[in-house]
Scaffold this motif. Structure first.
Motif, short mmCIF file in Angstrom:
data_model
loop_
_atom_site.label_atom_id
_atom_site.label_comp_id
_atom_site.label_asym_id
_atom_site.label_seq_id
_atom_site.Cartn_x
_atom_site.Cartn_y
_atom_site.Cartn_z
N ALA A 215 0.82 -1.20 0.00
CA ALA A 215 0.00 0.00 0.00
C ALA A 215 0.86 1.26 0.00
N ARG A 216 2.02 1.19 0.64
CA ARG A 216 2.88 2.37 0.76
C ARG A 216 3.96 2.43 -0.31
N GLY A 217 3.88 1.52 -1.28
CA GLY A 217 4.78 1.59 -2.43
C GLY A 217 6.23 1.29 -2.13
N ASN A 218 6.49 0.41 -1.19
CA ASN A 218 7.88 0.10 -0.81
C ASN A 218 8.63 -0.57 -1.96
N ARG A 219 9.85 -0.08 -2.22
CA ARG A 219 10.70 -0.67 -3.26
C ARG A 219 12.11 -0.87 -2.71
N ASP A 220 12.70 -2.01 -3.03
CA ASP A 220 14.09 -2.31 -2.68
C ASP A 220 14.55 -3.42 -3.61
N GLU A 221 15.13 -3.04 -4.73
CA GLU A 221 15.49 -4.03 -5.75
C GLU A 221 16.59 -4.97 -5.28
N THR A 222 17.50 -4.46 -4.46
CA THR A 222 18.56 -5.34 -3.95
C THR A 222 17.98 -6.43 -3.05
N ALA A 223 17.07 -6.03 -2.16
CA ALA A 223 16.42 -7.02 -1.30
C ALA A 223 15.60 -8.00 -2.13
N ALA A 224 14.97 -7.51 -3.17
CA ALA A 224 14.16 -8.39 -4.02
C ALA A 224 15.01 -9.45 -4.69
N THR A 225 16.16 -9.06 -5.19
CA THR A 225 17.07 -10.03 -5.83
C THR A 225 17.52 -11.10 -4.84
N GLN A 226 17.88 -10.66 -3.64
CA GLN A 226 18.29 -11.61 -2.60
C GLN A 226 17.13 -12.51 -2.19
N GLY A 227 15.93 -11.94 -2.11
CA GLY A 227 14.75 -12.73 -1.75
C GLY A 227 14.41 -13.76 -2.80
N ARG A 228 14.52 -13.39 -4.06
CA ARG A 228 14.24 -14.34 -5.14
C ARG A 228 15.22 -15.51 -5.10
N GLU A 229 16.48 -15.20 -4.82
CA GLU A 229 17.49 -16.26 -4.74
C GLU A 229 17.21 -17.20 -3.57
N ALA A 275 11.78 -17.80 5.30
CA ALA A 275 11.59 -16.60 6.12
C ALA A 275 12.41 -15.44 5.56
N ASP A 276 13.64 -15.73 5.17
CA ASP A 276 14.51 -14.69 4.61
C ASP A 276 13.92 -14.16 3.31
N ALA A 277 13.43 -15.06 2.48
CA ALA A 277 12.83 -14.64 1.21
C ALA A 277 11.61 -13.76 1.44
N ARG A 278 10.75 -14.17 2.37
CA ARG A 278 9.52 -13.40 2.62
C ARG A 278 9.84 -11.98 3.07
N VAL A 279 10.77 -11.85 4.00
CA VAL A 279 11.10 -10.53 4.53
C VAL A 279 11.70 -9.64 3.44
N ARG A 280 12.62 -10.18 2.67
CA ARG A 280 13.28 -9.39 1.63
C ARG A 280 12.33 -9.02 0.50
N LEU A 281 11.50 -9.94 0.10
CA LEU A 281 10.55 -9.66 -0.96
C LEU A 281 9.48 -8.67 -0.52
N THR A 282 9.09 -8.72 0.75
CA THR A 282 8.12 -7.76 1.28
C THR A 282 8.68 -6.35 1.22
N ALA A 283 9.99 -6.20 1.35
CA ALA A 283 10.62 -4.89 1.28
C ALA A 283 10.48 -4.27 -0.11
N ASP A 284 10.15 -5.07 -1.10
CA ASP A 284 9.98 -4.60 -2.48
C ASP A 284 8.54 -4.82 -2.95
N ALA A 285 7.60 -4.70 -2.02
CA ALA A 285 6.22 -5.13 -2.28
C ALA A 285 5.49 -4.33 -3.35
N ALA A 286 5.97 -3.15 -3.69
CA ALA A 286 5.31 -2.39 -4.75
C ALA A 286 5.45 -3.08 -6.11
N SER A 287 6.44 -3.94 -6.23
CA SER A 287 6.62 -4.74 -7.44
C SER A 287 5.65 -5.92 -7.42
#
Length: 448
Positions: A215-229, A275-287
């Motif tokens: 809802a707040r448009g959070n973006r963090d592409e680095t965290a997203a990459t780590q979360g996907r891995e 757990a690590d993936a969920r937290v990191r991907l949530t940091a990029d939730a606007a994607s």
């Protein structure tokens, strides 16, 4: 209602700041003009993020809006005043990926609250939970037969006295996941209504955190990459485990598990990675991709019993995975692998333990897997048997789409056929060679 008073007293401060009070939020919402879907949802919710107390408006109020058809069908049922769980579940099924999913689940939460409160007034000891109460939690076909187990034993809640609160939380989480049924649901009004002093547990839950971050448009592409891995690694490990049927494969899996434990410094590498993936991907939730993959991760945690917001149970975990294609191709591919993992493990457990008391432990996971891979509903009686017999075989066979089998062999064949269909769906995705080999192994052994 007294459950909410207890929950508010336990989780929030004694004095709620004026700007966070529900009446203030409702007054602000009422003053807003409805010009689009987000403002319409704000008007409907009236400051309640769980959609228990809503305003349906008059017929035609929402017709001209985006998702107006979904809103109108929900509102028509809401104005009627009395609706069965199956009525709300039908609205949800007709309008997946729209605001109608969260709104319909909110109405079911309200029905559950009323049902639990009515039971609480009858006695002072541990409160019984009947079939009609549990029907608000999932698409269950009810029965009037008497079984050795009660209607909520399948939820495996440790303390009977905690059952009402646990049921309410399961239903609340289900509403939050309803707001995440697809990328086109506006979340601003839900986020505004979620207040720290009143909804602390919801906001700290994986689903609540994801709603807020998106809802707040959070973006963090680095965290997203780590979360996907991390999610890809967890998925490959879980698929390897599920496909290891023979002695040499199981030994290879144990070797891989030990190596991964040493590398990650944890005894539960899959749980750690999820757990690590969920937290990191949530940091990029606007994607859309990150939000969808975060949903896969939190669903996998619940299915494996390692979610941080217990109880992890319910009958909508695999169904959340089934929404993967709505978000992104990568989400669809990853979710399809977890559908295979869950169904393969559940079918294996059935084949090993259908005639023993362990059937009662594994039946909920099998029911969950079938609901998330094509079954429209599940008979409650299936979840109330200690061991499988003709009626359980019939329920399973029908849910798997295999006809009216009342014997173990026919049911086993129906379940394996369903597994083959789910594997085939996963193989249609753009899988890696390693993943494709594991899927092909599972498929080959499911065919007689």
């Amino acid at each position: 209602m007294k459950f909410w008073l207890v929950l508010t007293a336990a989780c929030g401060p004694k004095e709620i700041p004026p700007h966070l009070r529900p009446d203030t939020v409702q007054a602000e919402v009422a003053a807003e003009e409805v010009v689009d879907l987000p403002s319409a949802l704000a008007r409907v919710l009236q400051g309640d993020p769980l959609a228990r107390r809503t305003t349906a408006g008059a017929a035609g109020d929402w017709a001209g809006l985006e998702q107006g058809l979904a809103l109108e069908e929900w509102a028509e049922l809401a104005r009627r005043g009395e609706a069965a769980p199956s009525d709300w579940q039908t609205v949800e099924a007709h309008h997946r990926g729209t605001v109608a999913v969260g709104l319909s689940r909110g109405a079911q939460l309200a029905g559950l609250e009323v049902s639990i409160a009515s039971h609480a007034e009858l006695q002072t000891g541990p409160r019984p939970v009947g079939p009609r109460t549990v029907a608000w939690l999932a698409p269950l076909q009810l029965d009037e037969q008497v079984y050795p187990r009660d209607s909520v034993a399948w939820l495996q809640i440790d303390r009977p006295e905690a059952t009402p609160d646990a049921l309410l939380y399961i239903a609340e989480r289900r509403v939050l996941l309803g707001w995440l049924d697809g990328p086109d649901v506006p979340l601003e009004a839900v986020d505004l209504a979620l207040q720290e002093g009143l909804h602390g547990r919801l906001l700290s839950s994986p689903a609540g955190a994801l709603v807020r971050a998106r809802a707040r448009g959070n973006r963090d592409e680095t965290a997203a990459t780590q979360g996907r891995e991390a999610l890809a690694q967890a998925t490959l490990l879980a698929l390897t485990e599920a496909s290891a049927d023979r002695d040499n494969e199981q030994q290879a899996w144990r070797d891989t598990l030990e190596a991964t434990r040493s590398k990650l410094h944890t005894q539960m590498p899959i749980a750690h990675l999820l757990a690590d993936a969920r937290v990191r991907l949530t940091a990029d939730a606007a994607s859309d991709r990150s939000a969808g993959l975060a949903l896969v991760a939190l669903s996998a945690e619940r299915l494996r019993g390692t979610c941080p917001d217990r109880p992890c149970t319910g009958l909508g975990r695999t169904a959340t995975l089934a929404r993967g294609p709505a978000w992104d191709d990568e989400v669809a591919r990853t979710a399809s692998l977890w559908q295979v993992i869950v169904l393969k493990n559940a079918v294996d457990a059935f084949e090993v333990g259908w005639s023993s008391p362990t059937f009662a432990i594994h039946a909920p996971l099998l029911a969950d897997a079938l609901l998330g891979t094509g079954a429209g509903s599940i008979e409650l009686g299936l979840l109330r048997h200690q061991t499988a017999g003709p009626s359980a075989f019939l329920a399973l066979s029908r849910a798997a789409g295999g006809g009216d089998h009342t014997d173990a062999d026919g049911t086993r064949r129906a379940l394996r056929d369903r597994l083959v269909a789910v594997v085939d769906s996963a193989l249609e995705q753009d899988q890696s060679p390693e993943t494709e080999a594991l899927l092909s192994r599972i498929r080959r052994r499911a065919i007689p």
